[in-house]
Scaffold this motif. Structure first.
Motif, mmCIF file in Angstrom:
data_model
loop_
_atom_site.group_PDB
_atom_site.id
_atom_site.type_symbol
_atom_site.label_atom_id
_atom_site.label_comp_id
_atom_site.label_asym_id
_atom_site.label_seq_id
_atom_site.Cartn_x
_atom_site.Cartn_y
_atom_site.Cartn_z
ATOM 1 N N SER A 192 0.824 -1.218 0.000
ATOM 2 C CA SER A 192 0.000 0.000 0.000
ATOM 3 C C SER A 192 0.855 1.263 0.000
ATOM 4 N N ILE A 210 2.864 7.737 1.244
ATOM 5 C CA ILE A 210 1.419 7.733 1.488
ATOM 6 C C ILE A 210 0.626 8.198 0.253
ATOM 7 N N TYR A 270 -2.671 6.539 -0.411
ATOM 8 C CA TYR A 270 -3.725 6.928 0.533
ATOM 9 C C TYR A 270 -4.241 8.331 0.212
ATOM 10 N N ALA A 295 -4.013 -0.234 -0.578
ATOM 11 C CA ALA A 295 -4.332 0.914 0.281
ATOM 12 C C ALA A 295 -5.829 0.947 0.592
ATOM 13 N N VAL A 301 -7.778 0.647 4.289
ATOM 14 C CA VAL A 301 -8.765 1.620 4.769
ATOM 15 C C VAL A 301 -10.044 0.876 5.155
#
Lengths: 314, 421
Positions: free
Chosen positions: A61, A76, A79, A288, A292
């Motif tokens: 991810s 990140i 994300y 990712a 979540v």
């Protein structure tokens, strides 16, 4: 010379000689337990097929990954992208709508069915079996069969409507009807499961409570409200929790019946994960989204546990 | 106590051995001193399946030192399993990764497929004789990475009884006749019969043909969307109005649903490939096959579709796999394949083949190969363009959204996906 002291009223510890100063000798070694070794195969399988993939997926991810291709760290970024992705928010909304509607109906109707069918007569057993039957059939089979049944042109339901002079309804190709239709099929499939779980809970409520309440003049609805529901609260919690976790991850039914369409009106999070991972080859991004979803499931489960909290005195 | 330890240790070793056996999916090929076995995965589950099985059977019969074993699964299953199978070397020697040729780009990127050796000779693929559009589609950085397992063009299937009942003597020859006939053949607002069975998702696309007939397109050669052009908007508006207002077709059908509708005798026309003919024959539909009507400017056009067949980069037998692909594209193989399935041959030097010329089904589909356009050619993220832009576009315009606004939204999505500036 060794002096053995014995404390009155206490049995001497077997095989624990005391030294001349009265202090106990060092503890003997525990007998070696092979039980841990017998658990190693399970740990190996869990590790290889559950824990390792979860860790690897978490690492993915943070990467731009195509299976077999070059991998690059993106931090990140995945994300950040998903929080700006309208498809993600659409899928999240639909997943939550799907879950709330399904679980609420399943728990309420399942409870009512369990109450009505808790007797042990032959008729009750037959009806319970009929309700439970869809639970043991695979989701893919159910999805395909319902998809065919609901076809407005060549399906059974379409034919029935035609006989009754009712205009055909596009259950799965209408953007407003597709989601309620898939929710209905999901409820139909799982109702027996919810009923059986709650039935087990009902059987655990002590009959003396009912007798005592009847003596005090309680009516049927009062018995349900003040005896039955508190008595089955742990089962209600378990049922709601299990159904919620299961429904948040719905995939097979949606994939087979609508593949997230029409125009993403039934697109759930796992459907989106599948599409990104296996059709668009964006494994990192799909990972990712899956994490979540994992966090969402944990939060909702924690909230449910809090909501259903109860004391032992209940 | 020692005995217990021994028992526990044996249990652990046994369980570990079982787990490792379960993990192993077996090698893709069985080395043998005398015979090489090649495994092949394909997704040809439709009416054309016997054609591919016959190729394998004939190859095995004529090559005593090589045996090809074909496994047929759904395209979804292959798409899930193949990337990791090829990565780990446990996949098949040869595979058709998808019905969409654009996926080859991903396998080229991950070095999962071998370039095909081309040229003349028994063990080389004569790419000069294959359909140029197909070769171009499967060529990356000057190398051919797959052969087309088939080259299908879409033709117009029509129900002869429904045409006769409507008093229409012949299938439509022009796009204007096509539009008019679709309306005439729709009875009772579609409740009794639809004029045309159109699919817009999970299908080999039909709507691009409708666009091309009126001069529009989806993506230009520079990767930018053409959907907002005047010709595209006009063509899409015409057909969207026919669907919405005259109900010439159900809305939102998948490819399988569109085929079922025609097979059930509830639609008068459908654009489909040669694989559908056996299904309609088995359903006792009295059907004919015609070429796609002429476009508004008088040109011929249809949609061409190819499924790629590629060799794993980790195969232990590249020479033998190469030999199979060369056999696959040979004249005699392609003649037999065409006669069995109705597909046009892959080769362009077979137009005067007498056996193929005498088969009416093959002739119809072969006659359109030269005019066939591929859907989203050479677009590496074609599946995203299809899923995120084109399919939602058709879904919206057939459900009442204005064509102008829907095409604008689709254009924006396509341009962001393709990097068009």
């Amino acid at each position: 010379m060794t002096v053995t002291h014995r404390v009155p009223g206490r049995a001497a510890r077997t095989g624990t000689p005391l030294t001349s100063g009265g202090a106990a000798a060092r503890r003997p070694r525990r007998r070696w337990q092979p039980v841990l070794l017998f658990m190693v195969p399970s740990f190996l399988i869990l590790g290889a097929f559950v824990i390792y993939p979860i860790i690897q997926s978490f690492i993915f991810s943070f990467q731009n990954v195509t299976i077999g291709g070059p991998t690059s760290w993106v931090g990140i970024d995945n994300y950040v992208t998903l929080f700006k992705d309208s498809q993600f928010w659409n899928a999240l909304g639909i997943t939550l709508e799907f879950t709330v509607a399904s679980v609420a109906v399943l728990v309420v109707v399942g409870f009512i069915l369990a109450l009505l069918l808790q007797g042990e007569s032959l008729a009750n057993r037959i009806v319970r079996s009929i309700f439970f039957f869809p639970t043991i059939v695979s989701l893919v089979t159910i999805g395909l069969v319902w998809k065919f049944l609901l076809d407005p042109n060549i399906g059974f339901v379409g034919g029935l409507f035609d006989l009754l002079g009712i205009p055909p309804v596009s259950w799965l190709t209408s953007t407003s009807l597709a989601l309620p239709t898939v929710i209905f099929v999901n409820i139909w499939k799982n109702l027996g499961f919810a009923m059986i779980l709650l039935l087990a809970g009902l059987k655990g409520v002590p009959q003396e409570r009912y007798e005592a309440a009847r003596i005090d003049g309680a009516r049927t609805l009062q018995l349900v409200r003040y005896i039955t529901i508190p008595g089955v609260r742990p089962t209600l919690l378990f049922t709601t929790l299990i159904l919620t976790i299961q429904t948040l991850q719905v995939f097979d039914l949606v994939f087979v019946m609508t593949d997230g369409g029409p125009i993403f009106s039934t697109d759930t999070l796992v459907n989106l994960i599948y599409r990104d991972a296996f059709t668009n080859y964006q494994t990192g991004y799909a990972s990712a989204i899956s994490f979540v979803l994992f966090v969402i499931i944990v939060v909702i489960s924690a909230l449910q546990l809090r909501f259903f909290r109860y004391n032992d005195v209940d | 106590m020692n005995k217990r330890k021994l028992v526990a240790a044996i249990a652990v070793v046994g369980a570990a051995a079982l787990a490792l056996t379960a993990c192993s999916s077996g090698s893709s090929s069985t080395p043998s001193a005398s015979k090489v076995t090649l495994t092949m995965w394909t997704g040809f589950t439709g009416g054309d399946r016997p054609g591919y099985a016959q190729i394998v059977k004939d190859f095995n019969a004529s090559h005593p030192d090589i045996k090809v074993v074909q496994t047929v699964e759904s395209w979804d299953t292959i798409q899930q399993k193949l990337p990791t199978a090829w990565l780990t070397g446990s996949g098949p020697d040869i595979a058709a990764p998808s019905s969409d040729p654009n996926v080859i780009a991903n396998y080229v990127k991950t070095n999962s497929v071998l370039p095909i050796v081309t040229g003349s000779g028994a063990s080389k693929v004569n790419s000069a004789q294959l359909a140029p559009a197909a070769v171009k589609e499967l060529t990356y950085k000057g190398k051919l990475y797959a052969i087309p397992a088939n080259f299908a063009s879409l033709s117009l299937y029509y129900n002869k009884k429904m045409f006769a009942a409507a008093g229409i003597a012949n299938p439509p020859k022009t796009v204007a006749e096509f539009e008019a006939d679709a309306g005439k053949l729709t009875l009772n607002g579609g409740a009794t019969q639809y004029g045309l069975s159109l699919a817009d998702n999970q299908t080999i696309q039909m709507w691009p043909i409708l666009q091309w007939l009126t001069g529009g397109d989806i993506v230009k050669s520079n990767g930018c969307s053409d959907l907002s052009s005047a010709a595209s908007v006009a063509g899409l508006t015409t057909w969207a109005n026919l669907v919405q207002n005259e109900h010439i077709s159900p809305v939102g059908q998948t490819g399988a649903q569109a085929d079922s509708l025609f097979a059930a005798g509830k639609a008068a026309m459908e654009m489909n490939g040669p694989w559908a003919a056996p299904t309609y024959k088995a359903a006792n539909v009295d059907f004919g096959i015609a070429t796609i009507p002429l476009a508004a400017d008088g040109s011929k056009v249809t949609l061409g579709s190819i499924a790629p067949l590629a060799i794993s980069a980790k195969t232990k037998y590249p020479k033998q796999a190469q030999e199979f692909l060369a056999y696959y594209t040979a004249k005699s193989t392609q003649e037999k394949f065409s006669l069995t399935t109705g597909f046009p041959p892959l080769r362009t030097d077979m137009t005067n083949d007498s056996a193929l010329k005498s088969d009416p089904t093959v002739q119809i589909f072969t006659s359109q190969v030269g005019d066939a356009k591929l859907y989203l050619p050479q677009l590496t993220n074609a599946t995203q363009v299809d899923a995120n832009a084109y399919v939602p576009l058709i879904g919206k315009i057939t459900r009442g959204t204005s064509v102008a606004s829907a095409t604008a939204a689709a254009t924006s999505t396509i341009n962001s996906l393709t990097g068009c500036k």
